[in-house]
Design a protein around this motif. Structure first.
Motif, PDB file in Angstrom:
ATOM      1  N   THR A 146      -4.860   1.604 -10.372  1.00 55.29           N
ATOM      2  CA  THR A 146      -5.388   0.480  -9.602  1.00 55.29           C
ATOM      3  C   THR A 146      -5.240   0.779  -8.115  1.00 55.29           C
ATOM      4  OG1 THR A 146      -4.731  -1.051 -11.338  1.00 55.29           O
ATOM      5  CG2 THR A 146      -5.239  -2.004  -9.201  1.00 55.29           C
ATOM      6  N   TYR A 147      -6.355   0.677  -7.408  1.00 58.82           N
ATOM      7  CA  TYR A 147      -6.378   0.856  -5.951  1.00 58.82           C
ATOM      8  C   TYR A 147      -6.280  -0.528  -5.326  1.00 58.82           C
ATOM      9  CZ  TYR A 147      -8.004   2.305  -1.329  1.00 58.82           C
ATOM     10  OH  TYR A 147      -8.097   2.544   0.009  1.00 58.82           O
ATOM     11  N   ARG A 148      -5.230  -0.759  -4.535  1.00 53.54           N
ATOM     12  CA  ARG A 148      -4.988  -2.078  -3.966  1.00 53.54           C
ATOM     13  C   ARG A 148      -4.799  -2.012  -2.459  1.00 53.54           C
ATOM     14  NH1 ARG A 148      -1.145  -2.448  -8.367  1.00 53.54           N
ATOM     15  NH2 ARG A 148      -2.015  -3.785  -9.963  1.00 53.54           N
ATOM     16  N   VAL A 149      -5.467  -2.941  -1.775  1.00 51.96           N
ATOM     17  CA  VAL A 149      -5.196  -3.211  -0.368  1.00 51.96           C
ATOM     18  C   VAL A 149      -5.009  -4.726  -0.302  1.00 51.96           C
ATOM     19  CG1 VAL A 149      -5.975  -2.992   2.013  1.00 51.96           C
ATOM     20  CG2 VAL A 149      -6.661  -1.281   0.331  1.00 51.96           C
ATOM     21  N   ASN A 156       2.465   2.329 -14.750  1.00 52.03           N
ATOM     22  CA  ASN A 156       1.275   1.485 -14.563  1.00 52.03           C
ATOM     23  C   ASN A 156      -0.019   2.286 -14.447  1.00 52.03           C
ATOM     24  OD1 ASN A 156       2.752  -0.930 -14.665  1.00 52.03           O
ATOM     25  ND2 ASN A 156       3.293  -0.713 -12.514  1.00 52.03           N
ATOM     26  N   TYR A 157      -0.081   3.406 -15.154  1.00 52.11           N
ATOM     27  CA  TYR A 157      -1.297   4.195 -15.248  1.00 52.11           C
ATOM     28  C   TYR A 157      -1.783   4.129 -16.695  1.00 52.11           C
ATOM     29  CZ  TYR A 157       0.330   6.509 -10.944  1.00 52.11           C
ATOM     30  OH  TYR A 157       0.764   6.781  -9.677  1.00 52.11           O
ATOM     31  N   ALA A 198      -0.610   5.698  -2.809  1.00 48.74           N
ATOM     32  CA  ALA A 198      -0.726   5.409  -4.240  1.00 48.74           C
ATOM     33  C   ALA A 198      -1.746   6.329  -4.902  1.00 48.74           C
ATOM     34  CB  ALA A 198      -1.100   3.943  -4.458  1.00 48.74           C
ATOM     35  N   VAL A 199      -2.846   6.620  -4.213  1.00 48.09           N
ATOM     36  CA  VAL A 199      -3.858   7.546  -4.746  1.00 48.09           C
ATOM     37  C   VAL A 199      -3.262   8.948  -4.868  1.00 48.09           C
ATOM     38  CG1 VAL A 199      -6.060   8.675  -4.276  1.00 48.09           C
ATOM     39  CG2 VAL A 199      -5.823   6.218  -3.917  1.00 48.09           C
ATOM     40  N   GLU A 258     -10.217  -0.582 -10.105  1.00 51.39           N
ATOM     41  CA  GLU A 258      -9.743   0.479 -10.994  1.00 51.39           C
ATOM     42  C   GLU A 258     -10.473   1.777 -10.661  1.00 51.39           C
ATOM     43  OE1 GLU A 258      -7.424   0.193 -13.635  1.00 51.39           O
ATOM     44  OE2 GLU A 258      -7.010  -1.767 -12.746  1.00 51.39           O
ATOM     45  N   HIS A 259      -9.721   2.861 -10.574  1.00 49.23           N
ATOM     46  CA  HIS A 259     -10.293   4.177 -10.327  1.00 49.23           C
ATOM     47  C   HIS A 259      -9.788   5.129 -11.397  1.00 49.23           C
ATOM     48  CE1 HIS A 259     -11.900   3.478  -6.209  1.00 49.23           C
ATOM     49  NE2 HIS A 259     -11.024   2.496  -6.256  1.00 49.23           N
TER      50      HIS A 259
END
Length: 108
Positions: free
Chosen positions: A89-92, A66-67, A30-31, A100-101
């Motif tokens: 959004t960074y999700r694990v 979604n950005y 995702a990143v 949020e990044h």
């Protein structure tokens, strides 16, 4: 009997580690997708010579993915530039990490 329990515990730990690794790999993908999207938006803005219609289309396109894309014009002397910020959004999900990044780049 003891060996059977050790095998099941080992298999359980192996499955948990595999799930954790898969979630972190998905988050890293995702990143990478966010970085690629930002690079594509910068390229598109540069190639359009900072056209407002293209910037608006890029912002709308980012919202669909979604950005959050923010384009801030910067003028240095006679040079026209723009600061292009993409927030994602960074999700694990398996361990509940969500933050949020923002990636910042410049279109010249």
């Amino acid at each position: 009997m003891k060996a059977g329990i050790e095998i099941y515990v080992s298999l359980l730990l192996l499955v948990v580690m595999a799930l954790l690794c898969a979630n972190f790999i998905a988050a890293d993908v995702a990143v990478m997708n966010a970085r690629d999207a930002q690079a594509a938006y910068i390229c598109e803005i540069e190639n359009s010579d900072f056209a407002d219609s293209i910037i608006k289309r890029c912002v709308e396109n980012a919202a669909e993915q979604n950005y959050v894309l923010e384009v801030s014009p910067v003028v240095i002397g006679e040079s026209q530039m723009a600061e292009v910020s993409l927030t994602y959004t960074y999700r694990v999900p398996i361990i509940g990490i969500e933050s949020e990044h923002t990636i910042v780049g410049y279109a010249k």
